[in-house]
Design an enzyme around this catalytic site. Structure first.
Site, PDB file in Angstrom:
ATOM      1  N   GLU A 162     -10.684 -18.045  33.406  1.00 24.65           N
ATOM      2  CA  GLU A 162      -9.755 -18.600  32.464  1.00 24.65           C
ATOM      3  C   GLU A 162      -8.756 -17.541  31.817  1.00 24.65           C
ATOM      4  O   GLU A 162      -7.617 -18.036  31.358  1.00 24.65           O
ATOM      5  CB  GLU A 162     -10.351 -19.209  31.148  1.00 24.65           C
ATOM      6  CG  GLU A 162     -11.384 -20.463  31.766  1.00 24.65           C
ATOM      7  CD  GLU A 162     -10.972 -21.486  32.434  1.00 24.65           C
ATOM      8  OE1 GLU A 162      -9.506 -21.700  31.839  1.00 24.65           O
ATOM      9  OE2 GLU A 162     -11.422 -22.161  32.964  1.00 24.65           O
TER      10      GLU A 162
ATOM     11  N   PHE B  31     -16.126 -26.181  25.668  1.00 25.85           N
ATOM     12  CA  PHE B  31     -15.367 -27.291  25.632  1.00 25.85           C
ATOM     13  C   PHE B  31     -14.647 -27.354  26.660  1.00 25.85           C
ATOM     14  O   PHE B  31     -13.802 -26.707  27.076  1.00 25.85           O
ATOM     15  CB  PHE B  31     -14.459 -27.237  24.190  1.00 25.85           C
ATOM     16  CG  PHE B  31     -13.947 -28.496  24.147  1.00 25.85           C
ATOM     17  CD1 PHE B  31     -14.461 -29.707  23.939  1.00 25.85           C
ATOM     18  CD2 PHE B  31     -12.626 -28.688  24.194  1.00 25.85           C
ATOM     19  CE1 PHE B  31     -13.737 -31.014  23.827  1.00 25.85           C
ATOM     20  CE2 PHE B  31     -11.601 -29.904  24.035  1.00 25.85           C
ATOM     21  CZ  PHE B  31     -12.387 -31.054  23.866  1.00 25.85           C
TER      22      PHE B  31
ATOM     23  N   TYR C  52     -12.074 -29.912  28.993  1.00 29.54           N
ATOM     24  CA  TYR C  52     -10.643 -30.827  28.714  1.00 29.54           C
ATOM     25  C   TYR C  52     -10.146 -31.008  29.898  1.00 29.54           C
ATOM     26  O   TYR C  52      -9.234 -31.739  30.049  1.00 29.54           O
ATOM     27  CB  TYR C  52      -9.860 -30.351  27.461  1.00 29.54           C
ATOM     28  CG  TYR C  52      -9.416 -29.034  27.545  1.00 29.54           C
ATOM     29  CD1 TYR C  52      -8.207 -28.884  28.389  1.00 29.54           C
ATOM     30  CD2 TYR C  52     -10.014 -27.993  27.370  1.00 29.54           C
ATOM     31  CE1 TYR C  52      -7.620 -27.568  28.462  1.00 29.54           C
ATOM     32  CE2 TYR C  52      -9.465 -26.536  27.291  1.00 29.54           C
ATOM     33  CZ  TYR C  52      -8.369 -26.338  28.095  1.00 29.54           C
ATOM     34  OH  TYR C  52      -7.736 -25.182  28.302  1.00 29.54           O
ATOM     35  N   GLY C  53     -10.170 -30.060  30.839  1.00 33.05           N
ATOM     36  CA  GLY C  53      -9.436 -30.044  32.249  1.00 33.05           C
ATOM     37  C   GLY C  53     -10.470 -29.903  33.475  1.00 33.05           C
ATOM     38  O   GLY C  53     -11.242 -30.671  33.397  1.00 33.05           O
ATOM     39  N   SER C  54     -10.158 -28.634  34.317  1.00 30.67           N
ATOM     40  CA  SER C  54     -11.145 -28.719  35.261  1.00 30.67           C
ATOM     41  C   SER C  54     -12.469 -28.408  35.103  1.00 30.67           C
ATOM     42  O   SER C  54     -13.323 -28.586  35.787  1.00 30.67           O
ATOM     43  CB  SER C  54     -10.448 -27.500  36.052  1.00 30.67           C
ATOM     44  OG  SER C  54     -10.439 -26.179  35.570  1.00 30.67           O
TER      45      SER C  54
END
Length: 183
Positions: A93, A14, A16-18
């Protein structure tokens, strides 16, 4: 870290940012998707990628909230590339353990709910900084720079990509407009 044999197959991630604009891996399929129970927020101090320990930046994270939902993109990893992709994602991450891996259920129009890997903020981690006002977020982002570049670049790329996808995020749009006006 989730044991590899407990990860969804096929492997979806998923974004949602970078990950929306820089997944770092070859994507086999992409779907607009919604994750319930979380919202996208600048709630993590960045001391590596978009800031330093002396001058932390802010990066987005999935922050748990009962009635919230987050629109993003589900990215399916190319079959056979899962081990390499997981290793690269974990290096990127989980650099400071402020995120943890979670298997989440995503919803995409025209598809049954499906499982994906997501990186979620650990609210107990020292880098968690939820609840900052938008003005305070703007102040931090305007002046931070880390190993992957200026914090404003991260904000602008994410806000622009969300707009291209037709995903409304009023907070990111406000922050991007505010900081572009200062430039």
């Amino acid at each position: 870290m989730i044991p590899d044999n407990d990860l969804p197959s096929p492997l979806w991630v998923f974004g949602y940012g970078s990950l929306l604009w820089n997944p770092g891996f070859e994507v086999a399929e992409e779907r607009l998707a919604r994750l319930d129970g979380y919202h996208r927020a600048f709630c993590m101090s960045s001391i590596h990628h978009r800031g330093t320990e002396e001058r932390p930046g802010l990066v987005l994270a999935l922050d748990a909230e009962k009635d919230a939902s987050c629109q993003g993109v589900a990215l399916r990893v190319m079959p056979g590339q899962e081990p390499e992709v997981l290793a690269a994602l974990r290096e990127r991450e989980l650099i400071s353990s402020a995120y943890f891996e979670a298997v989440v259920t995503l919803h995409a129009e025209g598809h049954a709910p499906f499982l994906a890997l997501a990186y979620v903020i650990d609210r107990e981690h020292v880098q968690y900084c939820g609840g900052l006002t938008l003005e305070r977020q703007a102040e931090i982002i305007a002046h931070a720079h880390g190993g992957r570049g200026p914090n404003t670049e991260y904000l602008f790329n994410t806000a622009d990509h969300l707009a291209e996808l037709g995903i409304a995020d009023p907070d990111l749009a406000w922050l991007a407009a505010r900081l572009r006006n200062e430039a």
